[in-house]
Scaffold this active site. Structure first.
Site, PDB file in Angstrom:
ATOM      1  N   SER A 121      62.476  76.852  37.211  1.00 13.16           N
ATOM      2  CA  SER A 121      63.289  75.686  37.537  1.00 13.16           C
ATOM      3  C   SER A 121      63.254  75.291  38.778  1.00 13.16           C
ATOM      4  O   SER A 121      62.086  75.109  39.634  1.00 13.16           O
ATOM      5  CB  SER A 121      64.607  75.750  36.539  1.00 13.16           C
ATOM      6  OG  SER A 121      65.058  74.468  36.867  1.00 13.16           O
TER       7      SER A 121
ATOM      8  N   ASP B 205      61.459  71.152  26.551  1.00 13.16           N
ATOM      9  CA  ASP B 205      62.339  71.162  27.647  1.00 13.16           C
ATOM     10  C   ASP B 205      62.962  69.952  28.092  1.00 13.16           C
ATOM     11  O   ASP B 205      62.405  69.007  28.405  1.00 13.16           O
ATOM     12  CB  ASP B 205      61.676  71.747  28.967  1.00 13.16           C
ATOM     13  CG  ASP B 205      62.334  72.154  30.182  1.00 13.16           C
ATOM     14  OD1 ASP B 205      63.494  71.616  30.147  1.00 13.16           O
ATOM     15  OD2 ASP B 205      61.917  73.110  31.048  1.00 13.16           O
TER      16      ASP B 205
ATOM     17  N   HIS C  66      64.468  74.978  27.816  1.00 16.30           N
ATOM     18  CA  HIS C  66      64.287  75.032  29.298  1.00 16.30           C
ATOM     19  C   HIS C  66      64.644  76.445  29.857  1.00 16.30           C
ATOM     20  O   HIS C  66      63.858  76.855  30.822  1.00 16.30           O
ATOM     21  CB  HIS C  66      65.650  74.139  30.097  1.00 16.30           C
ATOM     22  CG  HIS C  66      65.514  74.249  31.717  1.00 16.30           C
ATOM     23  ND1 HIS C  66      64.249  74.020  32.363  1.00 16.30           N
ATOM     24  CD2 HIS C  66      66.241  74.731  32.482  1.00 16.30           C
ATOM     25  CE1 HIS C  66      64.543  74.005  33.559  1.00 16.30           C
ATOM     26  NE2 HIS C  66      65.748  74.541  33.716  1.00 16.30           N
TER      27      HIS C  66
END
Length: 398
Positions: free
Chosen positions: A246, A333, A372
């Site tokens: 991320s 995601d 995610h």
């Protein structure tokens, strides 16, 4: 004479009788009329009272409706005013955007002691503290390959540092925003990687967890560089891979770009749920939905980010990175859209800087539900890493 007076008397008596009879009838008629009027008044009063009560009830109901509508309108106006005020507040105070990007003040899970990784099920992990700069201290976890967990019991920091020189590859893990190095999904990934025979070194950037300092893109990148150099000073010729997740992918590409520019690249770069750059990610983030079509969105929300020195330009960094690249991204995601990971791959794959290196993109179908941060659950992950990085050193005691 007497005969003439009798008729007169009789006449008078008849008239008197007639008069008294007429007056009695009139009185009776008058009484009846009064009684009728009184009854009519009573009847009218009786029917008027329900009408007046009904009118009063209707007035009260209307009053309540007006009061409710007034309150509702007041609330709507307040919400609208707040909605309009936020963009101006963000523009005037760019630091707000920096806080929202880093989310370093969100510490989840709460009430964990980062000095004790064993409390999170990591019974073969040591906690360190390093000092990248004078006023900056960062907390570090070093998890050794799981086959050594018995030997690791009761060992000190020096033993763990020496273990880096063993013939096992090392992964430097750079986490995303919010939380700490003790986040649940992060800990689960450490366990997976450790079980595959990797050392895992991770840390909290300055301002996160128990690390001291003020967050910034430059500072986060410098922290990562310091930890990488610390690892290389102890690991000899062992492979060192960099894994970013991320927001950590932005730190990872910044780091690897600097390493490549000084000609000390890592052995591979792994990006999990990456984006192209922070502007595109901010525009695609779920938080931006209510303002995405607001007039001047870029000026109000995106320009303050870059004016704060926050770019995390993964797309630009790709042009300056020369090492194997693996991108992992789940189609479902909700935080970093899948199309941004695909776009980054499409930028990197044809880049001249990668012409001598393997570049691979691994999508995870939305039916798997990895979203995610749950790619670590994939039973295919060990095979993917083995095929891309090569088999780690066979398990042996240290």
């Amino acid at each position: 004479m007497r005969k003439r007076t009798e008729p007169v008397t009789l006449e008078h008596e008849r008239c008197a009788a007639s008069g008294s009879s007429s007056s009695g009838s009139a009185a009776a008629a008058l009484d009846a009329d009064c009684s009728l009027k009184q009854n009519l008044r009573l009847a009218g009063k009786g029917t008027a009272e329900p009408h007046s009560a009904s009118d009063a009830g209707m007035k009260r109901a209307l009053g309540r409706r007006k009061s409710l509508w007034f309150r509702l309108r007041k609330i709507l106006l307040c919400v609208l005013g707040f909605y309009i005020a936020i963009p101006f507040l963000v523009k005037l105070c760019p630091g707000i955007q920096a806080k929202l990007i880093f989310l370093n003040f969100v510490r989840v899970p709460y009430f964990i002691d980062l000095k004790k990784p064993q409390d999170q099920g990591l019974n073969h992990t040591c906690n360190y503290y390093l000092q990248p700069e004078d006023d900056v201290t960062i907390g570090v976890w070093h998890t050794i390959p799981s086959v050594w967990w018995k030997n690791a019991q009761g060992k000190d920091q020096m033993w763990y540092e020496d273990a880096l020189a063993s013939n096992h590859p090392i992964i430097l893990y750079l986490h995303g925003n919010a939380g700490t190095r003790g986040g649940d999904h992060r800990v689960e990934l450490y366990k997976v990687l450790s079980s595959l025979g990797y050392h895992v070194v991770t840390f909290d950037y300055r301002g996160w967890g128990d690390s001291v300092g003020t967050p910034s893109e430059r500072g986060m990148t410098y922290d990562a560089l310091h930890v990488f150099d610390w690892i290389k000073a102890r690991s000899g010729d062992n492979p060192v891979y960099i894994w970013g997740h991320s927001l950590g992918t932005g730190v990872a590409t910044n780091l690897v770009r600097r390493l490549c520019e000084r000609e000390t690249p890592p052995d591979a770069l792994i990006l999990e749920s990456p984006f192209t750059n922070i502007r595109e990610e901010a525009k695609s983030h779920p938080f931006s939905v209510i303002y995405r079509y607001f007039p001047g969105f870029d000026w109000f929300f995106l320009d303050p980010i870059t004016s704060s020195g926050i770019k995390f330009a993964n797309d630009e960094n790709m042009k300056h990175i020369s090492c194997p690249l693996l991108i992992l991204h789940a189609e479902d995601d909700p935080v970093v859209p899948f199309h941004l990971g695909r776009k980054l791959y499409n930028i990197a794959a044809p880049s001249r800087s990668f012409r001598d290196f393997k570049v691979q993109f691994i999508p995870f179908h939305s039916d798997l539900g990895y979203r995610h941060k749950y790619i670590y659950k994939s039973p295919e992950l060990p095979r993917i890493l083995r095929e891309f990085l090569g088999k780690s050193e066979p398990e042996r005691q240290h």
